[in-house]
Design a protein around this motif. Structure first.
Motif, PDB file in Angstrom:
ATOM      1  N   LEU A  38      -0.531  -1.702   2.135  1.00 45.07           N
ATOM      2  CA  LEU A  38      -0.171  -1.900   0.733  1.00 45.07           C
ATOM      3  C   LEU A  38       1.296  -2.302   0.585  1.00 45.07           C
ATOM      4  O   LEU A  38       1.634  -3.197  -0.203  1.00 45.07           O
ATOM      5  CB  LEU A  38      -0.444  -0.627  -0.068  1.00 45.07           C
ATOM      6  N   LYS A  39       2.171  -1.648   1.313  1.00 46.54           N
ATOM      7  CA  LYS A  39       3.592  -1.981   1.217  1.00 46.54           C
ATOM      8  C   LYS A  39       3.865  -3.393   1.722  1.00 46.54           C
ATOM      9  O   LYS A  39       4.742  -4.096   1.203  1.00 46.54           O
ATOM     10  CB  LYS A  39       4.417  -0.957   1.996  1.00 46.54           C
ATOM     11  N   ASN A  40       3.115  -3.809   2.746  1.00 41.33           N
ATOM     12  CA  ASN A  40       3.317  -5.167   3.282  1.00 41.33           C
ATOM     13  C   ASN A  40       2.781  -6.235   2.336  1.00 41.33           C
ATOM     14  O   ASN A  40       3.414  -7.276   2.133  1.00 41.33           O
ATOM     15  CB  ASN A  40       2.647  -5.302   4.646  1.00 41.33           C
ATOM     16  N   TYR A  41       1.607  -5.987   1.728  1.00 39.48           N
ATOM     17  CA  TYR A  41       0.985  -7.000   0.863  1.00 39.48           C
ATOM     18  C   TYR A  41       1.532  -6.942  -0.566  1.00 39.48           C
ATOM     19  O   TYR A  41       1.574  -7.966  -1.253  1.00 39.48           O
ATOM     20  CB  TYR A  41      -0.535  -6.826   0.854  1.00 39.48           C
ATOM     21  N   GLN A  42       1.923  -5.761  -1.016  1.00 40.64           N
ATOM     22  CA  GLN A  42       2.525  -5.537  -2.330  1.00 40.64           C
ATOM     23  C   GLN A  42       1.641  -6.000  -3.501  1.00 40.64           C
ATOM     24  O   GLN A  42       2.077  -6.799  -4.343  1.00 40.64           O
ATOM     25  CB  GLN A  42       3.899  -6.222  -2.417  1.00 40.64           C
ATOM     26  N   PRO A  43       0.418  -5.491  -3.594  1.00 43.89           N
ATOM     27  CA  PRO A  43      -0.401  -5.809  -4.765  1.00 43.89           C
ATOM     28  C   PRO A  43       0.043  -4.980  -5.965  1.00 43.89           C
ATOM     29  O   PRO A  43       0.687  -3.942  -5.820  1.00 43.89           O
ATOM     30  CB  PRO A  43      -1.807  -5.401  -4.319  1.00 43.89           C
ATOM     31  N   GLU A  44      -0.306  -5.436  -7.150  1.00 42.04           N
ATOM     32  CA  GLU A  44      -0.068  -4.629  -8.351  1.00 42.04           C
ATOM     33  C   GLU A  44      -1.123  -3.544  -8.504  1.00 42.04           C
ATOM     34  O   GLU A  44      -0.862  -2.483  -9.068  1.00 42.04           O
ATOM     35  CB  GLU A  44      -0.077  -5.525  -9.597  1.00 42.04           C
ATOM     36  N   LEU A  45      -2.322  -3.833  -7.994  1.00 35.79           N
ATOM     37  CA  LEU A  45      -3.466  -2.967  -8.244  1.00 35.79           C
ATOM     38  C   LEU A  45      -4.397  -2.970  -7.051  1.00 35.79           C
ATOM     39  O   LEU A  45      -4.614  -4.013  -6.423  1.00 35.79           O
ATOM     40  CB  LEU A  45      -4.230  -3.464  -9.496  1.00 35.79           C
ATOM     41  N   VAL A  46      -4.965  -1.809  -6.745  1.00 41.29           N
ATOM     42  CA  VAL A  46      -6.075  -1.698  -5.801  1.00 41.29           C
ATOM     43  C   VAL A  46      -7.360  -1.499  -6.581  1.00 41.29           C
ATOM     44  O   VAL A  46      -7.443  -0.632  -7.461  1.00 41.29           O
ATOM     45  CB  VAL A  46      -5.871  -0.511  -4.838  1.00 41.29           C
ATOM     46  N   ILE A  47      -8.379  -2.319  -6.288  1.00 41.66           N
ATOM     47  CA  ILE A  47      -9.736  -2.094  -6.783  1.00 41.66           C
ATOM     48  C   ILE A  47     -10.528  -1.497  -5.636  1.00 41.66           C
ATOM     49  O   ILE A  47     -10.815  -2.171  -4.647  1.00 41.66           O
ATOM     50  CB  ILE A  47     -10.395  -3.395  -7.286  1.00 41.66           C
ATOM     51  N   HIS A  48     -10.860  -0.241  -5.761  1.00 37.75           N
ATOM     52  CA  HIS A  48     -11.547   0.498  -4.690  1.00 37.75           C
ATOM     53  C   HIS A  48     -13.055   0.460  -4.936  1.00 37.75           C
ATOM     54  O   HIS A  48     -13.550   1.080  -5.866  1.00 37.75           O
ATOM     55  CB  HIS A  48     -11.024   1.939  -4.658  1.00 37.75           C
ATOM     56  N   VAL A  49     -13.763  -0.293  -4.102  1.00 32.59           N
ATOM     57  CA  VAL A  49     -15.221  -0.386  -4.199  1.00 32.59           C
ATOM     58  C   VAL A  49     -15.857  -0.145  -2.835  1.00 32.59           C
ATOM     59  O   VAL A  49     -16.858  -0.757  -2.471  1.00 32.59           O
ATOM     60  CB  VAL A  49     -15.668  -1.743  -4.806  1.00 32.59           C
ATOM     61  N   ALA A  50     -15.256   0.778  -2.088  1.00 32.60           N
ATOM     62  CA  ALA A  50     -15.827   1.191  -0.804  1.00 32.60           C
ATOM     63  C   ALA A  50     -16.660   2.452  -1.043  1.00 32.60           C
ATOM     64  O   ALA A  50     -17.560   2.455  -1.873  1.00 32.60           O
ATOM     65  CB  ALA A  50     -14.720   1.402   0.222  1.00 32.60           C
ATOM     66  N   LEU A  53      -0.132   6.015  -4.411  1.00 34.04           N
ATOM     67  CA  LEU A  53       1.074   6.737  -4.811  1.00 34.04           C
ATOM     68  C   LEU A  53       2.216   6.468  -3.841  1.00 34.04           C
ATOM     69  O   LEU A  53       3.368   6.254  -4.258  1.00 34.04           O
ATOM     70  CB  LEU A  53       0.785   8.235  -4.873  1.00 34.04           C
ATOM     71  N   ASN A  54       1.913   6.448  -2.554  1.00 31.69           N
ATOM     72  CA  ASN A  54       2.947   6.190  -1.548  1.00 31.69           C
ATOM     73  C   ASN A  54       3.559   4.801  -1.696  1.00 31.69           C
ATOM     74  O   ASN A  54       4.758   4.607  -1.454  1.00 31.69           O
ATOM     75  CB  ASN A  54       2.365   6.325  -0.142  1.00 31.69           C
ATOM     76  N   ALA A  55       2.713   3.835  -2.081  1.00 27.02           N
ATOM     77  CA  ALA A  55       3.168   2.441  -2.114  1.00 27.02           C
ATOM     78  C   ALA A  55       3.530   1.956  -3.514  1.00 27.02           C
ATOM     79  O   ALA A  55       3.987   0.822  -3.666  1.00 27.02           O
ATOM     80  CB  ALA A  55       2.076   1.538  -1.526  1.00 27.02           C
TER      81      ALA A  55
END
Length: 401
Positions: free
Chosen positions: A73-85, A98-100
């Motif tokens: 997450l820190k490397n890609y730097q998205p604004e949002l994660v969509i969790h569909v796993a 929270l960490n990122a």
């Protein structure tokens, strides 16, 4: 123009990715990340071939490995994660967000691996941490939970002064041609529908044996279908956020053959979630069953028929009794033509993308953890039909309950 990350590579993730690619004015680029990166690459290749959208990255990640996911997450730097796993991974993904410093959205609430029980308390406990971080966590933004909760919010805002009775009705009148298959992850699906039924009435939760209460309900364009009372997670949040509700129930259709297969699976122990010894190795029966059942992501090509999901609500308006039915019907074949996925994946993936759009456009938001019914339903429902899920409503009709 925003960058997001989709975690998961099943049928729902496929739909989310397709729908994001259809709206490059909002989703300028995104990453699909999963334990099996080949599935992510397959989705990306299909989208490029079908839509010409190329701004997709892929990555391999174990969503239960918080340090590895945080780094990604820190490397890609998205604004949002969509969790569909998997819902097992809700908490680890929330921790990584929270960490990122990344917003979070999911479609199903947390369920521990070692107990077939789901409840929102685990995720609601993150309220203070997300609030302090200035981040938004959106819980349950699929169809049910998700659109059904937003339908209820619309009813509370526009149709009723007080909602008294809520019945969520979910019919799948599709035919995939298999002797037995689940419409989403078999492990999660079977755990969900074999639990005791639960409903809320007069301030208390009432528990009944699984599939012991049946009603033959009539669904639009489908007709009568045997519908069974089961417990579903949005009931917990809806009775909290709409305290005038006196009774809330959830109904799902099952055919006789499906229930026979399900009883056999349970009777021979294949629905078990405790490890057993097999030839010197420990295996979990339900996980093994998952490997031999049809992959839900591969059901779409021959799937015919449609789903019908909605809310049947009664209460008071201007001191008089009022009834309201709001629903969506989704054709499996139409969903497959657009996204190469069947209708159950489609009805979950489209709302997830729409909810992400609401957040990124500033129409939903705030610091903390939210269920979708806490947001304004109007901007979401204004665009849901244009995104592929048209909805219909009837005021003052017979609810059939």
């Amino acid at each position: 123009m925003s960058r997001i990350m989709i975690i998961g590579a099943g049928g729902v993730a496929r739909v989310v990715a397709y729908k994001c690619a259809e709206h490059p004015e909002v989703f300028s680029e995104f990453m699909i990340a999963s334990r099996t990166v080949s599935k992510c690459r397959e989705i990306a290749a299909d989208i490029k071939a079908d839509l010409g959208y190329e701004n997709i990255s892929t990555a391999a990640v174990d969503a239960e490995d918080i340090p590895a996911l945080t780094t990604l997450l820190k490397n890609y730097q998205p604004e949002l994660v969509i969790h569909v796993a998997l819902p097992y991974q809700d908490l680890t993904i929330m921790e990584a967000c929270l960490n990122a410093g990344v917003h979070y959205l999911d479609t199903a609430n947390y369920e521990p691996k070692d107990e077939a029980k789901f409840e929102y308390s685990h995720q609601w406990a993150y309220q203070e941490r997300f609030e302090e971080a200035g981040l938004t966590a959106i819980l349950g933004c699929g169809f049910d939970p998700g659109v059904t909760s937003i339908f209820t919010a619309r009813a509370a805002k526009h149709i009723f002064d007080e909602i008294h009775y809520l019945d969520i009705v979910d019919a799948n009148a599709g035919d995939h041609g298999k002797a037995f298959a689940t419409n989403f992850n078999p492990e999660i699906n079977i755990r969900e529908i074999t639990q005791p039924g639960r409903y809320y009435e007069n301030g208390e939760w009432v528990e009944v044996p699984a599939h012991s209460i049946r009603k033959d309900l009539v669904y639009p364009e489908i007709g009568p279908k045997p519908s069974y009372l089961i417990y579903h997670e949005e009931l917990e949040s809806l009775v909290k956020h709409f305290p005038t509700i006196k009774r809330a129930r959830f109904w799902m259709t099952f055919g006789d053959e499906y229930l026979t297969h399900l009883r056999v699976i349970q009777n021979i122990g294949m629905a078990g979630i405790e490890p057993v010894n097999h030839q010197g190795m420990e295996i979990i029966p339900l996980e093994f069953l998952k490997t031999v059942l049809p992959d839900p992501g591969e059901l779409g090509e021959n799937y015919t028929g449609q789903t019908s999901i909605g809310c049947r609500i009664s209460g008071i308006k201007n001191g008089k009794p009022q009834t309201y039915y709001i629903w969506n019907n989704c054709q499996h074949e139409k969903a497959f033509r657009e996204t190469r996925a069947q209708g159950v994946s489609y009805t979950t993936g489209v709302p997830a993308m729409t909810g992400a759009m609401m957040l990124l456009q500033g129409k939903w938001g705030g610091a903390g953890v939210f269920n979708v019914e806490q947001f304004n339903p109007d901007p979401f429902l204004k665009v849901l039909g244009a995104h592929g899920l048209e909805w219909h409503e009837e005021i003052g009709g017979d609810l059939g309950l």
